[in-house]
Scaffold this motif. Structure first.
Motif, PDB file in Angstrom:
ATOM      1  N   ASP A  33     114.584 143.386 131.985  1.00 22.17           N
ATOM      2  CA  ASP A  33     114.204 144.795 131.976  1.00 22.17           C
ATOM      3  C   ASP A  33     115.401 145.736 132.048  1.00 22.17           C
ATOM      4  O   ASP A  33     115.233 146.954 131.976  1.00 22.17           O
ATOM      5  CB  ASP A  33     113.266 145.096 133.146  1.00 22.17           C
ATOM      6  N   ILE A  34     116.587 145.184 132.238  1.00 25.33           N
ATOM      7  CA  ILE A  34     117.782 146.023 132.342  1.00 25.33           C
ATOM      8  C   ILE A  34     118.169 146.522 130.956  1.00 25.33           C
ATOM      9  O   ILE A  34     118.326 145.734 130.017  1.00 25.33           O
ATOM     10  CB  ILE A  34     118.944 145.241 132.977  1.00 25.33           C
ATOM     11  N   ILE A  35     118.302 147.825 130.818  1.00 27.32           N
ATOM     12  CA  ILE A  35     118.676 148.438 129.543  1.00 27.32           C
ATOM     13  C   ILE A  35     120.195 148.451 129.451  1.00 27.32           C
ATOM     14  O   ILE A  35     120.884 149.008 130.312  1.00 27.32           O
ATOM     15  CB  ILE A  35     118.115 149.860 129.436  1.00 27.32           C
ATOM     16  N   PHE A  36     120.702 147.817 128.390  1.00 25.06           N
ATOM     17  CA  PHE A  36     122.158 147.719 128.219  1.00 25.06           C
ATOM     18  C   PHE A  36     122.570 148.470 126.970  1.00 25.06           C
ATOM     19  O   PHE A  36     122.034 148.242 125.886  1.00 25.06           O
ATOM     20  CB  PHE A  36     122.589 146.253 128.108  1.00 25.06           C
ATOM     21  N   ASN A  37     123.476 149.382 127.133  1.00 21.31           N
ATOM     22  CA  ASN A  37     124.089 150.085 126.009  1.00 21.31           C
ATOM     23  C   ASN A  37     125.567 149.733 125.967  1.00 21.31           C
ATOM     24  O   ASN A  37     126.210 149.577 127.010  1.00 21.31           O
ATOM     25  CB  ASN A  37     123.919 151.599 126.146  1.00 21.31           C
ATOM     26  N   GLU A  38     126.097 149.604 124.772  1.00 24.07           N
ATOM     27  CA  GLU A  38     127.518 149.284 124.625  1.00 24.07           C
ATOM     28  C   GLU A  38     128.359 150.330 125.346  1.00 24.07           C
ATOM     29  O   GLU A  38     128.152 151.536 125.187  1.00 24.07           O
ATOM     30  CB  GLU A  38     127.899 149.241 123.142  1.00 24.07           C
TER      31      GLU A  38
END
Length: 453
Positions: A33-38
């Motif tokens: 569920d963790i949202i990862f953005n570069e």
């Protein structure tokens, strides 16, 4: 009636997180569920600095730079601050006055104008004259509380602290530079960097052993640790990554120290190889890798009779224990009588190499000096030597071959175990596209037969 008094927390102001900074919930979160953005990286005008950091400066990162006194740490960071006009950079100095920093900035400005006139592409001074130093602010202060007040007013995009050992916090009753002060000041700057998303660079002192001064926890607290190395009597400086949470920890940046500042070196192979008109005994060229960068280095050996009975074994830029292993292999497997000889090894350019791929080049240099026979000109080596005398394969051999070909070498010795065996591997590694002659060997005797036979 008793009343409980709570001591207010006045260590660091409450920084407002940037819009891009995620608020962490105080509960467990499934990893799916963790949202990862570069991560957003800030590109500097210095390509060597970008490479060492793993592709640029990460927002909210805390970077520690260590090095010997006078090696050029302050010059490197001031040069960086002056050549980023699109950012607001706060340079905090606890060691120099604002007039001293101004004098150094003027010196950097002069070389920047000259490089702009000649169109230099290998320099970090690419900023136009009108933009030079536009966003750089100088603050001479050692109190963290006063520094944070100025940061709150200025709202900089980047903070440089020179140096962490000079700062002191009023919440710790000890002198600046002590273990408790260094730890507390670093913790305050770490909280500021993470909460505000502002990258912070710390310049640190080193001990006599070459380690960064202060508690070891200092290196664990920061995101990246860089080591600025080099001999002050030589013009070349090496910026090496020791720890990096956002990229490779084995990258290398090379600079040339000039009277007016640091110049980035885009092709280190050209400066690490001496210009020779004729072949000399005891000198070979080896292909090594530092991070993702292939380099050709000059390896030198001198073998002479020991006049004092006990032979000397000295290596500069190379592991002495590994040199002893190579000498034992040459004596046991090849029959060379090196037990009563003085042996000196040197890696030119002032760099230190731990890549086992230079083993074959060093062995060839030792035998070349032993027989006083030069290695054929335009010859390169890239292979590891095992205890049984076999030539072992090394990683990313194609990059090494391509680098040797680019610099005009005619032949390169590699292990036959680097050659593709299956049809699928042959498609991936096609040696026929190289103009350089690739010599695949399996043992030391075969190499010496081709070189000196």
């Amino acid at each position: 009636m008793e009343e409980v008094l709570e001591k207010p927390n006045t260590s660091v102001p409450n920084w407002k997180a940037n819009s891009t900074t995620q608020q962490r919930a105080n509960r467990p979160v499934p990893v799916a569920d963790i949202i990862f953005n570069e991560e957003h990286r800030i590109l500097t005008p210095d390509n060597e600095f970008n490479r060492v950091l793993g592709g640029g400066i990460v927002a909210g990162s805390l970077v520690l730079i260590g090095g010997e006194p006078g090696i050029g740490k302050s010059t490197l960071m001031l040069q960086l601050a002056l050549n980023m006009p699109n950012l607001k950079v706060l340079y905090v100095s606890g060691e120099e006055s604002d007039h001293q920093i101004k004098m150094r900035a003027e010196r950097l400005k002069e070389v920047g104008m000259r490089n702009a006139e000649v169109g230099s592409i290998n320099s970090a001074f690419n900023t136009p004259h009108s933009e030079f130093g536009k966003g750089c602010y100088i603050l001479t202060e050692t109190s963290t509380q006063n520094i944070f007040k100025q940061i709150e007013e200025l709202q900089p995009d980047l903070v440089v602290v020179d140096s962490i050992q000079t700062l002191h916090s009023s919440h710790i009753e000890s002198t600046p530079g002590s273990v408790s002060q260094v730890r507390e000041c670093t913790a305050e700057l770490l909280r500021f960097a993470k909460e505000s998303g502002t990258p912070v660079f710390l310049i640190g002192h080193i001990t006599k052993d070459g380690m960064i001064a202060g508690p070891k926890i200092l290196e664990h607290m920061v995101d990246t640790v860089l080591q600025f190395e080099g001999d002050r009597h030589h013009v070349y400086r090496i910026l090496r990554t020791i720890k990096n949470r956002f990229g490779s920890a084995s990258e290398l940046g090379i600079y040339e120290m000039l009277g007016e500042g640091l110049r980035e070196v885009s092709n280190p192979s050209e400066i690490l190889l001496s210009q020779r008109d004729e072949p000399l005994s005891g000198i070979t060229i080896s292909a090594t890798l530092e991070g993702m960068r292939p380099m050709l280095i000059e390896t030198q050996a001198l073998v002479s009779a020991s006049p004092y009975g006990t032979p000397q074994r000295t290596a500069t830029g190379f592991d002495t224990k590994r040199m002893s292993m190579l000498l034992a292999v040459l004596e046991k497997r090849c029959g060379f009588q090196l037990g009563a000889k003085d042996v000196f090894l040197n890696i030119t350019g002032g760099i230190r190499v731990e890549d086992p791929a230079i083993d074959l080049g060093l062995a060839a240099a030792i035998i070349s000096s032993y027989h006083d026979i030069p290695v054929p000109f335009k010859t390169c080596f890239a292979a590891e030597i095992g205890l049984s005398g076999e030539i072992r394969a090394v990683n990313r051999v194609e990059q090494r071959i391509a680098e040797a070909q680019k610099l005009g070498f005619e032949q390169i010795f590699i292990s036959k175990y680097n050659l593709p065996s299956s049809a699928q591997d042959k498609k991936k590694m096609d040696l026929t596209r190289y103009k350089i002659a690739v010599k695949a060997v399996s043992n030391i005797e075969e190499v010496f037969g081709l070189l000196f036979g």
